[in-house]
Design an enzyme around this catalytic site. Structure first.
Site, PDB file in Angstrom:
ATOM      1  N   LYS A  99       0.825  -1.213   0.135  1.00  0.00           N
ATOM      2  CA  LYS A  99      -0.084  -0.055  -0.026  1.00  0.00           C
ATOM      3  C   LYS A  99       1.001   1.392   0.058  1.00  0.00           C
ATOM      4  O   LYS A  99       2.098   0.994   0.545  1.00  0.00           O
ATOM      5  CB  LYS A  99      -0.940  -0.009   1.200  1.00  0.00           C
ATOM      6  CG  LYS A  99      -1.956   0.867   1.059  1.00  0.00           C
ATOM      7  CD  LYS A  99      -3.320   0.060   0.701  1.00  0.00           C
ATOM      8  CE  LYS A  99      -4.619   0.893   0.272  1.00  0.00           C
ATOM      9  NZ  LYS A  99      -5.698   0.442  -0.150  1.00  0.00           N
TER      10      LYS A  99
HETATM   11  P1  NAD Z   1     -13.253   7.551  -2.612  1.00  0.00           P
HETATM   12  O1  NAD Z   1     -12.175   8.688  -2.427  1.00  0.00           O
HETATM   13  O2  NAD Z   1     -13.954   7.350  -4.028  1.00  0.00           O
HETATM   14  O3  NAD Z   1     -14.440   7.851  -1.730  1.00  0.00           O
HETATM   15  C1  NAD Z   1     -14.502   8.068  -0.383  1.00  0.00           C
HETATM   16  C2  NAD Z   1     -15.758   8.351   0.441  1.00  0.00           C
HETATM   17  O4  NAD Z   1     -15.479   8.587   1.669  1.00  0.00           O
HETATM   18  C3  NAD Z   1     -16.212   9.903  -0.081  1.00  0.00           C
HETATM   19  O5  NAD Z   1     -17.702   9.693  -0.456  1.00  0.00           O
HETATM   20  C4  NAD Z   1     -15.927  10.941   0.842  1.00  0.00           C
HETATM   21  O6  NAD Z   1     -16.830  11.809   0.917  1.00  0.00           O
HETATM   22  C5  NAD Z   1     -16.045   9.816   2.089  1.00  0.00           C
HETATM   23  N1  NAD Z   1     -15.356  10.353   3.368  1.00  0.00           N
HETATM   24  C6  NAD Z   1     -14.342  10.811   3.442  1.00  0.00           C
HETATM   25  N2  NAD Z   1     -14.015  11.240   4.723  1.00  0.00           N
HETATM   26  C7  NAD Z   1     -15.487  10.994   5.283  1.00  0.00           C
HETATM   27  C8  NAD Z   1     -15.665  11.049   6.805  1.00  0.00           C
HETATM   28  N3  NAD Z   1     -14.774  11.545   7.698  1.00  0.00           N
HETATM   29  N4  NAD Z   1     -17.047  10.804   7.054  1.00  0.00           N
HETATM   30  C9  NAD Z   1     -17.737  10.368   6.334  1.00  0.00           C
HETATM   31  N5  NAD Z   1     -17.583   9.978   4.827  1.00  0.00           N
HETATM   32  C10 NAD Z   1     -16.417  10.321   4.457  1.00  0.00           C
HETATM   33  O7  NAD Z   1     -12.638   6.358  -1.798  1.00  0.00           O
HETATM   34  P2  NAD Z   1     -12.999   4.583  -2.346  1.00  0.00           P
HETATM   35  O8  NAD Z   1     -11.983   4.370  -3.397  1.00  0.00           O
HETATM   36  O9  NAD Z   1     -14.533   4.527  -2.584  1.00  0.00           O
HETATM   37  O10 NAD Z   1     -12.560   4.222  -0.964  1.00  0.00           O
HETATM   38  C11 NAD Z   1     -13.196   4.165   0.290  1.00  0.00           C
HETATM   39  C12 NAD Z   1     -12.746   2.800   1.076  1.00  0.00           C
HETATM   40  O11 NAD Z   1     -12.840   1.807   0.251  1.00  0.00           O
HETATM   41  C13 NAD Z   1     -11.275   3.121   1.495  1.00  0.00           C
HETATM   42  O12 NAD Z   1     -11.409   2.523   3.015  1.00  0.00           O
HETATM   43  C14 NAD Z   1     -10.471   2.226   0.727  1.00  0.00           C
HETATM   44  O13 NAD Z   1      -9.414   1.863   1.145  1.00  0.00           O
HETATM   45  C15 NAD Z   1     -11.732   0.988   0.490  1.00  0.00           C
HETATM   46  N6  NAD Z   1     -11.300   0.487  -0.800  1.00  0.00           N
HETATM   47  C16 NAD Z   1     -11.166   0.936  -1.896  1.00  0.00           C
HETATM   48  C17 NAD Z   1     -11.175   0.247  -2.958  1.00  0.00           C
HETATM   49  C18 NAD Z   1     -11.086   0.701  -4.659  1.00  0.00           C
HETATM   50  O14 NAD Z   1     -11.239  -0.205  -5.588  1.00  0.00           O
HETATM   51  N7  NAD Z   1     -11.410   1.959  -4.529  1.00  0.00           N
HETATM   52  C19 NAD Z   1     -11.010  -1.241  -2.967  1.00  0.00           C
HETATM   53  C20 NAD Z   1     -11.017  -1.822  -1.596  1.00  0.00           C
HETATM   54  C21 NAD Z   1     -11.234  -1.027  -0.589  1.00  0.00           C
END
Ligand code: NAD
Length: 436
Positions: A126
């Site tokens: 990561k």
């Molecule tokens: P993203 O940037 O697309 O979205 C993040 C979301 O979280 C946004 O809607 C943002 O407004 C919200 N957010 C941020 N701070 C916040 C808070 N304090 N309270 C409430 N909401 C809040 O990110 P993503 O890619 O959707 O990732 C989200 C989670 O999923 C992370 O934990 C990431 O590690 C995990 N994840 C992502 C992927 C991927 O393929 N993108 C894969 C596996 C896991």
């Protein structure tokens, strides 16, 4: 006074680095506790368990850039390779003001577990930069991405460690990373990152893959507890790549999305939010704030919303001992990485709320990243139907195997996923042996 040789030796053996202390606060400490919980189930492989408690390699880099106003700014960046026993490192890159080494270490370890849980030939890695990207112009963001890529270029590569998008990083950032690495190598290296634009060797279905995986395991888990997902009420925290797509697929299947929270606030509608319009609103305005046809809830009320399925899909440590008692859902599907603290996990378990853990629930993204990497190597691209069908098959098979282990050992799905994954990682470790 000189220290006698024997006690000097004892000191060096017992003075553990702080990151090995399970009382270490933050995500890495949570991960260490999860490893401790699984160790009794690892049989003779438990003699290798220490290997899971130390990242193989952690790189801290200074990322200096020139800002648009001519001044210089320095940002701290990281790339951690937790374990590479089963293949090259694989895991996303996060740009967020809260990024720390502890967080990136934990996220890299959860990638080792996740990749092994769905049996992908990858280790875990990561990366991240401590920055609020919303404060940067597009040019500044590009310079930041390129300098960071160049700095971590000494340890990444298509057969060494393959980054991907995570919080606040996207296809464009992957394109800049791919280009920077390729320029430094003197040859186009599509396979150095996944989650790229389709025009640069990205995979169809990648953008939606994590949300689709959340939806798929949600469906499987719901069946086990006799919940009809098409009639379920859903609350989602985080409405980005993961939460937004998962909500869209659930709404398409007939579920009612009653509450959504993001960094801008919480919106609620007991008879269902219009998900496609909410996605459009977020696209145009940056957050759910100001969405019409919804009540605004104080953020802390989100956790007590009347729903059947709760999907945390934002950041770590959101479901805690403080709010776990309020949760009314029958099932929590962890779209985010590490959203539930171990104390909250226990509370939810005692209250009979099923937790589908991150390390299986959000593995859809890395699974299609694996497909992308394979397609880049073979320069032969698959159809979207093919990709989605293979994704659903892998997710269903992995979930069924984990459910069976949970049932046989009477443990939570999280511990069962760790049993399956850590066994695979440590088997590889044992077969490879220690070098030299
Ligand atoms: P993203 O940037 O697309 O979205 C993040 C979301 O979280 C946004 O809607 C943002 O407004 C919200 N957010 C941020 N701070 C916040 C808070 N304090 N309270 C409430 N909401 C809040 O990110 P993503 O890619 O959707 O990732 C989200 C989670 O999923 C992370 O934990 C990431 O590690 C995990 N994840 C992502 C992927 C991927 O393929 N993108 C894969 C596996 C896991």
């Amino acid at each position: 006074m000189s220290i006698p040789a024997a006690s000097a030796k004892a000191t060096s053996q017992h003075a553990l680095p702080s990151y090995l202390n399970p009382e270490h606060h933050g995500p890495w400490g949570i991960y260490l506790q999860q490893v401790d919980r699984v160790t009794p189930y690892l049989g003779s492989l438990s003699r290798w368990v220490e290997t899971l408690k130390r990242p193989k390699r952690a790189l801290i880099v200074d990322v200096p850039i020139e800002l648009d106003n001519g001044t210089m700014a320095h940002f701290e960046g990281y790339r951690v390779q937790h374990n590479t026993s089963r293949g090259p490192g694989k895991g996303g890159v996060r740009f967020h003001q809260g990024v720390t080494l502890s967080e990136v270490m934990a996220l890299s370890a959860w990638m080792s577990v996740k990749n092994a849980a769905v049996n992908l030939p990858f280790g875990g890695a990561k990366g991240g930069i401590r920055v609020d990207p919303k404060t940067l112009s597009r040019g500044e963001l590009e310079r930041l991405t390129r300098r960071y890529t160049s700095e971590i270029g000494i340890i990444i590569g298509p057969t060494k460690d393959i980054p991907a998008p995570d919080v606040n990083t996207n296809e464009q950032i992957m394109a800049w990373m791919m280009d920077t690495y390729s320029m430094n190598e003197g040859a186009t290296a599509s396979g150095v990152v996944t989650g790229k634009p389709i025009a640069l060797g990205g995979s169809l279905g990648r953008r939606e893959a994590t949300g689709r995986g959340v939806y798929t395991v949600g469906q499987e888990a719901a069946q086990h507890i006799g919940l009809d997902i098409t009639k379920a009420k859903i609350a989602v925290q985080g409405f980005g790549n993961v939460g937004g797509i998962a909500a869209k697929l659930l709404a398409q299947a007939g579920a009612t999305v009653v509450a959504v929270q993001d960094h801008g606030g919480t919106v609620y509608n007991a008879s269902g939010l219009d998900v496609p319009n909410l996605l459009k609103h977020v696209d145009e305005h940056g957050s759910v704030q100001g969405f019409e046809n919804a009540e605004v809830l104080p953020d802390e009320q989100f956790w007590g919303v009347d729903c059947d399925i709760l999907i945390p899909a934002a950041l770590e440590q959101q479901i805690t001992a403080e709010n776990a008692h309020q949760i009314r859902a029958r099932m929590v599907i962890e779209g985010a990485n590490g959203p539930t603290t171990p104390e909250a996990d226990d509370i939810l378990h005692e209250r009979g709320i099923l937790v589908v853990p991150d390390v299986i629930a959000n593995a859809g993204g890395v699974t299609v990243s694996y497909f992308e990497w394979v397609q880049d190597f073979s320069s032969f691209f698959w159809s979207e139907d093919d990709i989605n069908a293979r994704l659903v098959r892998i997710m269903r098979e992995a979930f069924a195997a984990i459910w069976q282990v949970a049932d046989e050992n009477q443990v939570s799905l999280r511990t069962a996923t760790f049993i399956v994954a850590c066994t695979r990682i440590l088997q590889a470790r044992e077969l490879r042996g220690l070098y030299p």
